[in-house]
Motif scaffolding. Structure first.
Motif, PDB file in Angstrom:
ATOM      1  N   SER A  91      30.918  46.690  41.798  1.00  0.00           N
ATOM      2  CA  SER A  91      31.962  45.807  42.334  1.00  0.00           C
ATOM      3  C   SER A  91      31.367  44.560  43.002  1.00  0.00           C
ATOM      4  CB  SER A  91      32.821  46.559  43.350  1.00  0.00           C
ATOM      5  OG  SER A  91      32.081  46.790  44.543  1.00  0.00           O
ATOM      6  N   ARG A  92      32.186  43.540  43.080  1.00  0.00           N
ATOM      7  CA  ARG A  92      31.778  42.302  43.754  1.00  0.00           C
ATOM      8  C   ARG A  92      31.455  42.580  45.225  1.00  0.00           C
ATOM      9  NH1 ARG A  92      32.419  36.679  43.116  1.00  0.00           N
ATOM     10  NH2 ARG A  92      33.711  36.917  41.276  1.00  0.00           N
ATOM     11  N   ARG A  93      32.266  43.411  45.878  1.00  0.00           N
ATOM     12  CA  ARG A  93      32.041  43.724  47.294  1.00  0.00           C
ATOM     13  C   ARG A  93      30.680  44.395  47.500  1.00  0.00           C
ATOM     14  NH1 ARG A  93      36.440  46.645  50.857  1.00  0.00           N
ATOM     15  NH2 ARG A  93      37.007  44.492  51.179  1.00  0.00           N
ATOM     16  N   ALA A  94      30.350  45.362  46.661  1.00  0.00           N
ATOM     17  CA  ALA A  94      29.060  46.045  46.776  1.00  0.00           C
ATOM     18  C   ALA A  94      27.913  45.067  46.560  1.00  0.00           C
ATOM     19  CB  ALA A  94      28.974  47.201  45.784  1.00  0.00           C
ATOM     20  N   PHE A  95      28.087  44.142  45.597  1.00  0.00           N
ATOM     21  CA  PHE A  95      27.033  43.164  45.349  1.00  0.00           C
ATOM     22  C   PHE A  95      26.918  42.189  46.514  1.00  0.00           C
ATOM     23  CE2 PHE A  95      25.031  39.380  43.615  1.00  0.00           C
ATOM     24  CZ  PHE A  95      23.912  39.944  43.036  1.00  0.00           C
ATOM     25  N   THR A  96      28.044  41.777  47.085  1.00  0.00           N
ATOM     26  CA  THR A  96      28.018  40.898  48.259  1.00  0.00           C
ATOM     27  C   THR A  96      27.238  41.557  49.395  1.00  0.00           C
ATOM     28  OG1 THR A  96      30.088  39.829  47.649  1.00  0.00           O
ATOM     29  CG2 THR A  96      29.467  39.727  49.975  1.00  0.00           C
ATOM     30  N   ASN A  97      27.487  42.834  49.618  1.00  0.00           N
ATOM     31  CA  ASN A  97      26.727  43.576  50.639  1.00  0.00           C
ATOM     32  C   ASN A  97      25.243  43.597  50.303  1.00  0.00           C
ATOM     33  OD1 ASN A  97      29.032  44.110  52.120  1.00  0.00           O
ATOM     34  ND2 ASN A  97      29.369  46.095  51.147  1.00  0.00           N
ATOM     35  N   ARG A  98      24.919  43.731  49.037  1.00  0.00           N
ATOM     36  CA  ARG A  98      23.523  43.721  48.585  1.00  0.00           C
ATOM     37  C   ARG A  98      22.865  42.368  48.890  1.00  0.00           C
ATOM     38  NH1 ARG A  98      21.067  46.955  44.846  1.00  0.00           N
ATOM     39  NH2 ARG A  98      23.074  47.905  44.415  1.00  0.00           N
ATOM     40  N   VAL A  99      23.587  41.286  48.646  1.00  0.00           N
ATOM     41  CA  VAL A  99      23.051  39.943  48.918  1.00  0.00           C
ATOM     42  C   VAL A  99      22.784  39.775  50.411  1.00  0.00           C
ATOM     43  CG1 VAL A  99      23.591  37.464  48.898  1.00  0.00           C
ATOM     44  CG2 VAL A  99      24.080  38.878  46.883  1.00  0.00           C
ATOM     45  N   TYR A 100      23.744  40.174  51.258  1.00  0.00           N
ATOM     46  CA  TYR A 100      23.550  40.050  52.706  1.00  0.00           C
ATOM     47  C   TYR A 100      22.396  40.930  53.185  1.00  0.00           C
ATOM     48  CZ  TYR A 100      27.827  37.313  53.090  1.00  0.00           C
ATOM     49  OH  TYR A 100      28.783  36.337  52.979  1.00  0.00           O
ATOM     50  N   TRP A 101      22.309  42.152  52.649  1.00  0.00           N
ATOM     51  CA  TRP A 101      21.187  43.023  53.019  1.00  0.00           C
ATOM     52  C   TRP A 101      19.860  42.379  52.632  1.00  0.00           C
ATOM     53  CZ3 TRP A 101      17.550  45.118  49.674  1.00  0.00           C
ATOM     54  CH2 TRP A 101      16.588  45.908  50.297  1.00  0.00           C
ATOM     55  N   ALA A 102      19.794  41.815  51.414  1.00  0.00           N
ATOM     56  CA  ALA A 102      18.560  41.194  50.940  1.00  0.00           C
ATOM     57  C   ALA A 102      18.127  40.053  51.856  1.00  0.00           C
ATOM     58  CB  ALA A 102      18.738  40.686  49.501  1.00  0.00           C
ATOM     59  N   GLN A 103      19.085  39.218  52.260  1.00  0.00           N
ATOM     60  CA  GLN A 103      18.768  38.097  53.154  1.00  0.00           C
ATOM     61  C   GLN A 103      18.270  38.595  54.507  1.00  0.00           C
ATOM     62  OE1 GLN A 103      22.464  35.927  53.097  1.00  0.00           O
ATOM     63  NE2 GLN A 103      21.983  34.920  51.155  1.00  0.00           N
ATOM     64  N   ARG A 104      18.950  39.589  55.074  1.00  0.00           N
ATOM     65  CA  ARG A 104      18.527  40.147  56.372  1.00  0.00           C
ATOM     66  C   ARG A 104      17.151  40.797  56.273  1.00  0.00           C
ATOM     67  NH1 ARG A 104      23.624  42.150  56.494  1.00  0.00           N
ATOM     68  NH2 ARG A 104      22.861  44.236  56.007  1.00  0.00           N
ATOM     69  N   ALA A 105      16.957  41.618  55.250  1.00  0.00           N
ATOM     70  CA  ALA A 105      15.697  42.349  55.097  1.00  0.00           C
ATOM     71  C   ALA A 105      14.527  41.383  54.913  1.00  0.00           C
ATOM     72  CB  ALA A 105      15.791  43.304  53.912  1.00  0.00           C
ATOM     73  N   GLU A 106      14.735  40.328  54.135  1.00  0.00           N
ATOM     74  CA  GLU A 106      13.663  39.351  53.935  1.00  0.00           C
ATOM     75  C   GLU A 106      13.361  38.620  55.237  1.00  0.00           C
ATOM     76  OE1 GLU A 106      11.684  35.716  53.521  1.00  0.00           O
ATOM     77  OE2 GLU A 106      13.862  35.713  53.795  1.00  0.00           O
TER      78      GLU A 106
END
Length: 194
Positions: free
Chosen positions: A52-67
């Motif tokens: 889903s788009r929502r799950a991918f959006t969460n993935r993008v935010y996680w990636a930015q925070r983790a980096e």
């Protein structure tokens, strides 16, 4: 004064490795869906909303925070010739202090498997981890019967280190994994065990 950090971008021979962006969702979901039979035997069970788009959006935010926090470097593999998404690679569980290590995970879309893309991506990310991030050890694990994954790790200089019992839940079951590592200054020679 605000200080803007440049997001990491690693260039390999045929592709760029970069953080996921919101605009990647359609290509990512389409590739994951088309590659489901290729990926599912080697991955944890997908959540009902995995694509889903929502799950991918969460993935993008996680990636930015983790980096930003330095705990992970999740990257998309994008072929430069046509901007085609090929798969993804993540250096996760980055530990600092006396350890200076991280754990490698990756997937490649079925249409792009066995064309050398993942080897290229692993070599580029490992070089970045050692030369830019100053890590000393990169670890990876895969199912013992995953011959392609074991092969690409070995071709990229990873050496077999042993077996972890019930390491991860894969496809709904706790599974043993073979463990590999690549060291910045590795003098161990080739290992044929395992």
């Amino acid at each position: 004064m605000l200080k803007f950090r440049r997001r990491p971008r690693i260039e390999a021979e045929r592709m760029s490795l970069r953080l996921p962006e919101h605009g990647d969702w359609r290509a990512w979901a389409a590739l994951r869906e088309a590659s489901a039979n290729h990926l599912m035997p080697w991955e944890p069970v997908w959540a009902h909303d995995h694509l889903s788009r929502r799950a991918f959006t969460n993935r993008v935010y996680w990636a930015q925070r983790a980096e930003t926090q330095g705990t992970a470097l999740p990257l998309m593999l994008v072929r430069r010739a046509d901007n085609q998404l090929l798969g993804a690679i993540t250096l996760d569980n980055i530990r600092r202090g006396p350890v200076q290590a991280g754990t490698l995970g990756y997937w490649i879309g079925a249409p792009f498997a066995r064309q050398g893309y993942m080897r290229e991506a692993i070599l580029a990310l490992v070089h970045h981890a050692f030369a830019v991030m100053d890590l000393s050890r990169i670890e990876a694990a895969c199912l013992p019967e995953n011959t392609p994954s074991r092969g690409v790790l070995e071709k990229c200089g990873f050496k077999y280190e042993g077996v972890a019992q019930s390491y991860l839940q894969i496809n709904g079951r706790w599974r043993n994994h073979v463990l590999y590592a690549n060291l910045r200054n590795d003098r161990r020679g080739r290992t044929d065990v395992g």
